[in-house]
Write an enzyme that holds these catalytic residues in place. Structure first.
Site, PDB file in Angstrom:
ATOM      1  N   SER A  48       0.848  -1.193   0.000  1.00 40.57           N
ATOM      2  CA  SER A  48       0.000   0.000   0.000  1.00 40.57           C
ATOM      3  C   SER A  48       0.879   1.236   0.000  1.00 40.57           C
ATOM      4  CB  SER A  48      -0.889   0.014   1.251  1.00 40.57           C
ATOM      5  OG  SER A  48      -1.521   1.264   1.424  1.00 40.57           O
ATOM      6  N   TYR A  66      -1.937  -0.779  10.436  1.00 38.76           N
ATOM      7  CA  TYR A  66      -2.027  -1.242   9.051  1.00 38.76           C
ATOM      8  C   TYR A  66      -0.784  -0.805   8.272  1.00 38.76           C
ATOM      9  CZ  TYR A  66      -3.848  -1.414   4.216  1.00 38.76           C
ATOM     10  OH  TYR A  66      -4.037  -1.656   2.880  1.00 38.76           O
TER      11      TYR A  66
END
Length: 296
Positions: A190, A203
């Site tokens: 990401s 995350y």
């Protein structure tokens, strides 16, 4: 969309910047509850035989990026196995139908990736069903918006790490003895790995760790003729977003991208097809940003 024989598409307009209403789902989210529905390439992706005869395992392949990749892989000629949890069964069955519509075999694998025995069993189950495993896409992830590190319980932190990191370790450890030269491993990282948001700190930690894993394993796996890479998406409209716990943020999601909108899952799939195919025979240890212009 414009006629490509005349002029290229404007990337700001290739998908409309639809207004997304405030919405909230319990994780994991589902496609049916996501408004507007994401575009996974159901009507647009055209294959060209890049993965003919191969077999792929995609974790989290029921919806979002995973579904788009499953559609693309099947239309490129691959059989596809995909993992999902019980709540996502309807999404998984829909994705499997799309794979079968492309003339390929589909296998849905219901279970929780935080369970070591389940995660470690996946490569063998794919081999038993398809007779081979050529492409491993470690895509499943969990995220939740946080109000501060002091508000996060250990069980929640554990859920993020087990879903996003432990499961990948367990699957890779089980798969590697069975992967042959030419196999490709693709991890969904990401932009959070490079531009971490305070509200997604845990995350983001896992996404940065995935980048480190790719770079660390590339030399070792290269000696075995196996490539490993990551795709780093920017904002992508998937059920993960309305299930993150920020309903007021949803209408603005992705508008700060240089292209002025979030990506649709269909726009991520070509990067995975490239990395899975022989066209990427000299690409390993790389992180491919698909971020709409946000720097990685």
């Amino acid at each position: 969309m414009s006629d490509r024989t005349n002029e290229p598409d404007n990337p700001q307009e290739v998908h409309p910047a639809e207004q997304k209403p405030p919405q909230d789902q319990d994780a994991p989210g589902t496609t049916a509850e996501t408004e507007p529905s994401p575009d996974h390439g159901e009507q647009t992706y055209e294959g060209h035989g890049r993965l003919e005869g191969r077999a792929a395992l995609i974790t989290g392949g029921d919806s979002g990026i995973g579904r788009a990749v499953a559609i693309a892989f099947s239309r490129e000629g691959a059989d596809v196995a995909l993992t999902h949890v019980a709540k996502e069964r309807e999404d998984a069955e829909s994705t499997a139908s799309l794979v079968q519509d492309a003339g390929r075999k589909a296998l849905t694998l219901d279970g929780d990736l935080r369970d070591e025995d389940y995660a470690a069993s996946l490569p063998r189950r794919v081999l038993d069903e398809f007779g081979r495993l050529d492409v491993l896409v470690l895509n499943a992830a969990y995220q939740q918006a946080r109000d501060g590190i002091d508000t996060v319980e250990t069980a929640e932190f554990d859920r993020v790490l087990k879903t996003n990191l432990y499961s990948q370790f367990w699957i890779l450890r089980a798969a590697l003895p069975h992967l042959q030269p030419g196999a490709s491993i693709i991890i969904t990282s990401s932009i959070q790995a490079a531009q971490p948001s305070p509200s997604l700190f845990d995350y983001a930690m896992t996404k940065a760790a995935q980048v480190a894993l790719v770079k660390a394993l590339a030399p070792e796996l290269g000696e075995k003729g196996i490539r490993i890479n990551a795709v780093a998406p920017g904002p992508v409209w998937t059920p993960l977003i309305p299930s993150t716990g920020w309903p007021g943020h949803v209408p603005e999601f992705g508008k700060d991208s240089p292209l002025g909108r979030p990506a649709q899952p269909a726009e991520l799939a070509p990067a995975y097809v490239l990395l899975a195919s022989d066209e990427a025979s000299y690409i390993s240890g790389a992180v491919v940003p698909v971020t709409g212009g946000q720097p990685f």
